[in-house]
Write a protein that holds these residues in place. Structure first.
Motif, short mmCIF file in Angstrom:
data_model
loop_
_atom_site.label_atom_id
_atom_site.label_comp_id
_atom_site.label_asym_id
_atom_site.label_seq_id
_atom_site.Cartn_x
_atom_site.Cartn_y
_atom_site.Cartn_z
N ARG A 349 12.57 0.53 22.20
CA ARG A 349 12.83 0.52 23.55
C ARG A 349 13.25 2.30 23.92
N TRP A 350 14.15 2.61 22.88
CA TRP A 350 14.80 3.93 23.06
C TRP A 350 13.71 5.00 22.77
N THR A 351 12.92 4.68 21.93
CA THR A 351 11.90 5.62 21.61
C THR A 351 10.85 5.81 22.86
N ALA A 352 10.58 4.79 23.72
CA ALA A 352 9.83 4.87 24.89
C ALA A 352 10.41 5.51 26.02
N ALA A 353 11.83 5.24 26.11
CA ALA A 353 12.72 5.88 27.21
C ALA A 353 12.70 7.36 26.86
N LEU A 354 13.07 7.91 25.43
CA LEU A 354 12.81 9.25 25.15
C LEU A 354 11.62 9.96 25.62
N SER A 355 10.39 9.06 25.43
CA SER A 355 9.10 9.68 25.64
C SER A 355 8.95 9.92 27.28
N VAL A 356 9.32 9.05 27.81
CA VAL A 356 9.40 9.05 29.56
C VAL A 356 10.08 10.22 29.81
N ASN A 357 11.22 10.42 29.15
CA ASN A 357 12.15 11.42 29.32
C ASN A 357 11.65 13.05 29.22
N LEU A 358 10.88 13.09 28.01
CA LEU A 358 10.30 14.26 27.53
C LEU A 358 9.05 14.56 28.57
N ALA A 359 8.50 13.49 29.07
CA ALA A 359 7.29 13.81 29.89
C ALA A 359 7.69 14.29 31.14
N ILE A 360 8.89 13.86 31.86
CA ILE A 360 9.24 14.02 33.21
C ILE A 360 9.98 15.67 33.05
N LEU A 361 10.87 15.94 32.01
CA LEU A 361 11.41 17.17 32.14
C LEU A 361 10.41 18.50 31.90
N ASN A 362 9.53 17.91 31.13
CA ASN A 362 8.16 19.03 31.09
C ASN A 362 7.51 19.22 32.05
N LEU A 363 7.54 18.30 32.94
CA LEU A 363 6.84 18.49 34.08
C LEU A 363 7.51 19.20 35.33
N LEU A 364 8.95 19.63 35.05
CA LEU A 364 9.75 20.22 36.13
C LEU A 364 9.21 21.66 36.09
N PRO A 365 9.04 22.25 37.23
CA PRO A 365 8.43 23.59 37.46
C PRO A 365 9.41 24.68 37.18
N ILE A 366 9.66 24.70 35.76
CA ILE A 366 10.53 25.67 35.22
C ILE A 366 9.75 26.62 34.14
N PRO A 367 9.76 28.02 34.45
CA PRO A 367 8.78 28.63 33.22
C PRO A 367 9.08 28.51 31.94
N ALA A 368 8.23 28.29 30.89
CA ALA A 368 8.27 28.12 29.55
C ALA A 368 8.01 26.48 29.31
N GLY A 371 5.49 22.15 33.31
CA GLY A 371 5.43 22.04 34.82
C GLY A 371 5.63 23.62 35.14
N GLY A 372 6.02 24.41 34.27
CA GLY A 372 6.29 25.93 34.89
C GLY A 372 4.64 26.70 34.77
N ARG A 373 4.03 26.29 33.75
CA ARG A 373 2.60 26.74 33.50
C ARG A 373 1.71 26.02 34.51
N LEU A 374 1.94 24.81 35.05
CA LEU A 374 1.06 24.20 35.87
C LEU A 374 1.48 24.92 37.45
N LEU A 375 2.74 25.36 37.81
CA LEU A 375 3.10 26.01 38.80
C LEU A 375 2.30 27.41 39.03
N PHE A 376 1.95 28.05 37.87
CA PHE A 376 1.33 29.42 37.82
C PHE A 376 -0.14 29.11 38.20
N LEU A 377 -0.72 27.93 37.42
CA LEU A 377 -1.95 27.57 38.06
C LEU A 377 -1.97 27.35 39.57
N GLY A 378 -1.30 26.60 40.00
CA GLY A 378 -1.21 26.45 41.26
C GLY A 378 -1.27 27.61 42.24
N ILE A 379 -0.43 28.43 41.92
CA ILE A 379 -0.36 29.87 42.66
C ILE A 379 -1.61 30.40 42.54
#
Length: 421
Positions: A349-368, A371-379
């Motif tokens: 259960r903790w592994t699943a929670a960590l996996s969701v956490n990693l997915a969402i944090l990676n989708l934040l629009p922050i360079p590197a 999410g940051g790379r997707l932001l540049f593609l959106g631009i």
């Protein structure tokens, strides 16, 4: 040793699945993937399969898939370079050897004058007889330097040559793979141990708890508390939590008989909010087997976990939560160790929670981050042309440096909390 193994396995699986998502979608798009790495820093272990080098590196802080065209090529050949050429059966150049010391005797020497390894695929220069010659280069030719072989990357195999949708899919596939992993784990647990029932039925009683002392047993249905009818488990749980230290009268149904029990919930404090008290009697929710319900429950848990993480991020942005609430590598390792000691279901259960956490944090629009790379593609989609690669690279570099600084600060807080509290 078991705890350490569990930490390595959990973190490794989450990172592996994330990077595997990138790798699979990139390869489907025809992008040359030079390296699939778990961790950063010096290589501990590596092997090559096909055109991709698979590595495990020293620092378990993430991973990456190095796609051709995303970064400048490590080996560049300029006018005036002396190289050795090896040819295949079709008369095309199959190897370009840059280091004279490792050059085999049958390699034809060439002083390079012009070369194109992306579009027209040729190399031109002066041979040993000082004649100007031009050769076609095979699409799968190798650059050899100090015994290291690197595939050339024709433009149509590079990340930048693909459509906007293909590039976005290759980036989005990493976080999506983590969401899928979480769903699979949550659903697997529900299939194995059952789906929580919303009925106000006691699934089990914690040994030594006030519920056990009062005489509650597994299978008891709680009809009412202080004459208020309990329609579901959520209502039951909330009633108990809102009455710490207050004697409550429980109307119980057991074996088709009804009777009353007086139970005083123990007083507990929230870990994240010291001083905030809640009631606790020590009973577990009832679980029931349901094949379809397990998939629904797994999906709902993934959504609930995602919602909780988004709320926490919002509280960090508004200042409702401080940076002390964040957990870095040390904190994650500590929590993973505790989950491992609590048993396999808790660890999964903790592994699943960590996996969701990693997915969402990676989708934040922050360079590197993804999410940051997707932001540049959106631009790029809005303006109709990509941003200058050097400017984008600088933004990602600054973003990565700031992330490393944040990790250092959070890690210091983790060390103080784990080792000095």
């Amino acid at each position: 040793m078991q705890t350490v193994s569990s930490i390595i396995l959990v973190i490794g699986v989450i990172i592996f699945v994330h990077e595997l998502g990138h790798l699979i979608m990139a390869k489907r798009a025809g992008i040359l993937c030079r390296e699939f790495a778990i961790g950063f820093g010096p290589k501990l272990f590596s092997f090559r399969k096909g055109e991709t080098l698979y590595t495990i590196r020293l620092l378990p802080l993430g991973g990456y898939v190095r796609m051709a065209g995303e970064d400048p090529e490590m080996v560049q050949i300029k006018t005036g370079h002396d190289v050795g050429l090896v040819f295949n059966g079709q008369g095309k150049v199959s190897k370009i050897i840059l280091n004279r010391k490792t050059r085999p005797a049958h390699a034809e020497p060439l002083n390079v004058q012009r070369i194109d390894l992306e579009h027209d695929l040729y190399i031109e220069g002066y041979n040993a007889a000082e004649e100007l010659v031009r050769y076609e280069v095979d699409r799968e030719a190798l650059l050899v330097y100090d015994s290291q072989e690197v595939l050339i990357a024709p433009y149509d195999r590079q990340f930048g040559s693909k459509t906007l949708g293909q590039r976005a899919a290759a980036i989005l596939a990493g976080p999506l793979a983590n969401f899928i992993l979480a769903f699979v784990l949550f659903t697997g647990l529900a299939l194995s141990f059952g789906v929580p029932s919303d009925e106000p039925i006691v699934g089990d009683v914690m040994p030594g708890s006030v519920a056990e002392e009062a005489g509650l047993e597994a299978g008891d249905r709680i009809l009412a508390i202080n004459q208020k009818v309990m329609d579901n488990w959520s209502e039951l749980e909330q009633t108990i939590m809102l009455n710490p230290g207050q004697e409550l009268t429980f109307l119980i149904e057991r074996n088709n008989e009804e009777f009353e029990l007086a139970i005083t919930p123990a007083v507990r404090e929230l870990d994240m909010q010291p001083g905030q008290q809640f009631g606790f009697i020590g009973v577990y929710q009832h679980f029931e087997q349901s094949f379809v319900g397990a998939f629904v429950h797994g999906f709902n848990l993934m959504i609930e976990m995602s919602t909780l993480i988004f709320k926490s991020i919002g509280m960090l942005i508004t200042g409702a939560l401080g940076i002390d609430a964040l957990a870095g590598p040390v904190g994650i390792f500590d929590f993973t160790g505790q989950a491992a000691q609590a048993g396999l279901p808790v660890l999964l259960r903790w592994t699943a929670a960590l996996s969701v956490n990693l997915a969402i944090l990676n989708l934040l629009p922050i360079p590197a981050l993804d999410g940051g790379r997707l932001l540049f593609l959106g631009i790029e989609a809005v303006r109709g042309r990509p941003i200058d690669p050097q400017k984008e690279g600088l933004a990602h570099f600054i973003g990565f440096a700031l992330l490393m600084l944040l990790i250092l600060v959070v890690t210091w807080n983790d060390i103080q909390r784990v080792f000095f509290n």
